[in-house]
Design a protein around this motif. Structure first.
Motif, PDB file in Angstrom:
ATOM      1  N   PHE A  52       0.851  -1.194   0.000  1.00 15.32           N
ATOM      2  CA  PHE A  52       0.000   0.000   0.000  1.00 15.32           C
ATOM      3  C   PHE A  52       0.882   1.238   0.000  1.00 15.32           C
ATOM      4  O   PHE A  52       1.994   1.214   0.543  1.00 15.32           O
ATOM      5  N   VAL A  53       0.408   2.299  -0.634  1.00 14.83           N
ATOM      6  CA  VAL A  53       1.101   3.584  -0.559  1.00 14.83           C
ATOM      7  C   VAL A  53       0.057   4.619  -0.133  1.00 14.83           C
ATOM      8  O   VAL A  53      -0.865   4.931  -0.888  1.00 14.83           O
TER       9      VAL A  53
ATOM     10  N   ILE B  39      -0.357  10.985   3.498  1.00 18.71           N
ATOM     11  CA  ILE B  39      -0.730  11.601   4.775  1.00 18.71           C
ATOM     12  C   ILE B  39      -0.133  13.006   4.892  1.00 18.71           C
ATOM     13  O   ILE B  39       0.548  13.472   3.983  1.00 18.71           O
TER      14      ILE B  39
ATOM     15  N   ILE C  33       3.537  13.741   2.823  1.00 21.32           N
ATOM     16  CA  ILE C  33       4.265  12.510   3.156  1.00 21.32           C
ATOM     17  C   ILE C  33       3.529  11.286   2.590  1.00 21.32           C
ATOM     18  O   ILE C  33       2.299  11.227   2.609  1.00 21.32           O
ATOM     19  N   MET C  34       4.305  10.325   2.077  1.00 20.61           N
ATOM     20  CA  MET C  34       3.755   9.049   1.643  1.00 20.61           C
ATOM     21  C   MET C  34       4.284   7.964   2.587  1.00 20.61           C
ATOM     22  O   MET C  34       5.438   8.013   3.007  1.00 20.61           O
ATOM     23  N   ALA C  35       3.420   6.996   2.898  1.00 19.86           N
ATOM     24  CA  ALA C  35       3.821   5.879   3.755  1.00 19.86           C
ATOM     25  C   ALA C  35       3.541   4.588   3.001  1.00 19.86           C
ATOM     26  O   ALA C  35       2.437   4.391   2.496  1.00 19.86           O
ATOM     27  N   GLU C  36       4.550   3.739   2.929  1.00 21.34           N
ATOM     28  CA  GLU C  36       4.425   2.505   2.158  1.00 21.34           C
ATOM     29  C   GLU C  36       4.653   1.310   3.063  1.00 21.34           C
ATOM     30  O   GLU C  36       5.473   1.369   3.973  1.00 21.34           O
ATOM     31  N   GLY C  37       3.925   0.239   2.817  1.00 20.38           N
ATOM     32  CA  GLY C  37       4.135  -0.953   3.636  1.00 20.38           C
ATOM     33  C   GLY C  37       3.449  -2.163   3.054  1.00 20.38           C
ATOM     34  O   GLY C  37       2.654  -2.065   2.113  1.00 20.38           O
TER      35      GLY C  37
END
Ligand SMILES: Cc1cc2nc3c(=O)[nH]c(=O)nc-3n(C[C@H](O)[C@H](O)[C@H](O)COP(=O)(O)OP(=O)(O)OC[C@H]3O[C@@H](n4cnc5c(N)ncnc54)[C@H](O)[C@@H]3O)c2cc1C
Lengths: 319, 253
Positions: free
Chosen positions: A127-128, A131, A136-140
């Motif tokens: 997922f990307v 936020i 900001i992008m958060a990937e995991g």
């Protein structure tokens, strides 16, 4: 347990939300990696025909009089039952007035992991999420066994979620919808203003950077000089500096002017999604890193109050 | 009527955001914590309800830098009871926060719980609906108007394009506030100072912080824009000239 990707379709008064088509496109990307099907989940009453242009392998349709209009309680009950039984790989919801009322509650109720504000998936299924106002992008890794995901627009084209070939529609059972605690009384139509900003070719838009109500006049003067109309971001409307009919964004109007002149608007996703159809966006902002500069064609790093009066004068002279 | 407002603190977006050396979280060492703006609306809505119908407003915040400020400001606006929840809340997700809030709220006999519809750092849903389910209460979000009457709350829920739905919810309930019926009131610093003298903050410890249900972030980064604006530089006078030329080029002058 399956590798299917479920997509909760959002619809209001017979109209399917654009975001749902975006999510069908996202679901396709995810399903290809996971090796499952894209399943559109449609809750409603006499609403089966809404499913005919979904780019899905299958539509699961849940029909009940109490699902005719969205209420959080009834949707949560119906979906908890369905997701609990089918255990798909992921369920996509809109990060919206409908999806956000449901996804978090289901996460706690079913003890399933939840990812919010997802904009896209990588090819290997991560997922990307977007936020911090788009900064900001958060990937995991997509958590399992069933990931609940709320999605924001922007990562996929809604047209890729549409299909000319009608998918097969299967009716799915609806659990007892009893002891509901939320009920719809009525809809209240949007305020109609003196102008329809979604049709205006020249918009002078103001954000929180305009500081106070008195300063709106500066924007009005520029608008008058150039022959445009003033509109604003959510904080400006919430402060009562402009009428609700002038709100641009997720909760207001989507606009598509020739020129969108944004003054003191940061370009948060909820605002940006509604101005992407503009021909030319010009932004002025004191913050060189403001996300508005990523969607604008022209930018000025500077202070509204240094520029706007000079500009208004020069526009008047140029006419 | 017993109204509880939950407020979250978030890093101020006006400050430069940086990623910590691990690459998977924000570096919060120098963060300036401010109240989530929608929670500010929730406080305002709570106080408006109290002014109209009586009752008490209790404000609850996690213990982060700036928590006292948020609480005393709320007191200056008219909140009656201030609770600070102790624990290590740096980087804590909403699942953990909701569970910790729930443990405290359970004891407060709330009629209505208000909180902001979302916060900009939410990555695992929002605190309001997570809390509602912990407490087995109904939840409605995107709310921009509330009244309460006879065990029921009548509210306005926002849909895209300015459409509103009027909904009825049995209380106790949790509502996710998008906007209060009027902008959050301004309070002078002197009134906040006054509140610091006359009101007190109760401290309660979070029993545990259980983040189960939130995702694990592998990488955090600043988005690379597909495109960036062509910047127009110069003195205001020069910029204005260039903009006028641009307007002419675009055929609007
Ligand atoms: C469910 C939901 C729905 C929403 N719907 C909408 C919506 O429909 N429309 C909408 O707009 N928002 C919406 N929002 C809010 C959105 O998230 C942002 O908070 C909002 O868009 C920010 O508005 P802004 O850019 O005016 O303010 P800010 O983000 O505070 O930005 C102000 C900007 O002004 C700049 N600035 C300050 N002073 C000056 C100056 N003197 N000169 C030049 N620049 C200056 C700053 O650098 C900053 O970039 C919604 C949020 C939620 C949660």
């Amino acid at each position: 347990m399956s590798q299917d990707i479920y997509v909760l379709i959002e619809h209001l008064r017979g109209q399917v939300a654009e975001l749902s088509y975006t999510m069908l496109a996202a679901g396709r990307e995810l399903a290809q990696g996971a090796g499952g099907n894209v399943v559109a989940v449609l809750l409603g009453h006499n609403a089966k025909e809404l499913g005919k242009d979904f780019a899905a392998d299958k539509v699961l349709y849940l029909d009940h009089a109490l699902l005719a209009d969205f209420t959080s309680d009834a949707y949560q009950k119906a979906l908890a039952d369905l997701i609990g039984k089918d255990q798909p790989r992921a369920v996509l919801f809109g990060n919206s007035s409908i999806g956000a009322d449901v996804a978090s509650v289901l996460s706690m109720r079913l003890d399933l992991p939840l990812v919010s504000s997802c904009r896209s998936f990588t090819q290997d299924g991560k997922f990307v999420s977007q936020i911090c106002g788009g900064k900001i992008m958060a990937e995991g890794e997509l958590p399992g066994p069933t990931a609940l995901v709320t999605m924001v627009p922007g990562g996929y084209q809604p047209d890729q979620g549409r299909s000319a070939a009608a998918p097969s529609i299967t009716e799915a059972p609806v659990p007892a919808l009893e002891a509901l605690r939320v009920a719809l009384s009525k809809y209240i139509e949007p305020e109609t203003g003196d102008v329809d900003i979604s049709k205006e070719p020249l918009l002078i838009a103001v954000g929180r950077g305009i500081q106070n109500k008195d300063n709106i006049e500066l924007a009005e003067n520029l608008a008058q000089a150039i022959g445009g109309v003033v509109c604003g971001s959510r904080p400006v409307i919430d402060q009562g500096w402009l009428a609700t009919s002038r709100l641009v964004g997720k909760s207001g109007k989507h606009v598509k002017p020739k020129i969108y002149f944004a003054m003191g608007i940061s370009g948060a996703p909820e605002h940006a999604e509604a101005i992407m159809q503009s021909d030319t966006i010009i932004a002025i902002n004191t913050d060189p890193k403001a996300p508005i500069f990523d969607v604008a064609k022209y930018g000025v790093e500077g202070d509204i109050f240094d520029l706007v009066e000079v500009l208004t004068e020069k526009v008047q002279q140029a006419k | 009527m017993n109204i509880i407002v939950l407020a979250k603190l978030v890093p101020d977006l006006v400050e430069e955001l940086t990623i910590d050396p691990g690459g998977a979280a924000l570096d919060l060492t120098f963060a300036r914590w401010i109240i989530n703006e929608f929670d500010d609306h929730a406080i305002e809505q709570g106080i408006l309800l109290k002014e109209r119908g009586g009752g008490t407003v209790t404000v609850l915040v996690p213990d982060l830098d700036g928590a006292d400020d948020v609480l005393f400001t709320a007191a200056a606006k008219g909140a009656d009871r201030l609770i600070k929840l102790g624990g290590d809340f740096n980087g804590v997700n909403n699942h953990a926060l909701a569970r910790a809030f729930a443990a405290v709220v359970k004891e407060l006999q709330a009629d209505l719980i208000l909180t902001g519809v979302q916060a900009h750092d939410d990555l695992d849903g929002s605190a309001g609906p997570l809390l509602a389910e912990c407490l087995q209460m109904p939840y409605v979000g995107y709310v921009s108007g509330v009244s309460i009457n006879d065990g029921k709350s009548l509210l306005r829920k926002e849909y895209p394009g300015g459409l509103l739905a009027e909904m009825e919810v049995t209380t106790p309930a949790v509502l996710g506030i998008q906007a209060a019926e009027q902008p959050p009131r301004y309070v002078a610093v002197s009134k906040v100072r006054q509140a610091m003298k006359t009101s007190s903050i109760e401290e309660q410890d979070a029993s545990s912080l259980d983040p189960c249900g939130g995702p694990t972030v592998g990488r955090m980064f600043q988005p690379e824009a597909a495109a960036h604006a062509t910047m127009i530089a110069g003195s205001p006078d020069e910029v204005a000239d260039k903009l006028v030329d641009l307007f002419k080029e675009l055929g609007v002058l």
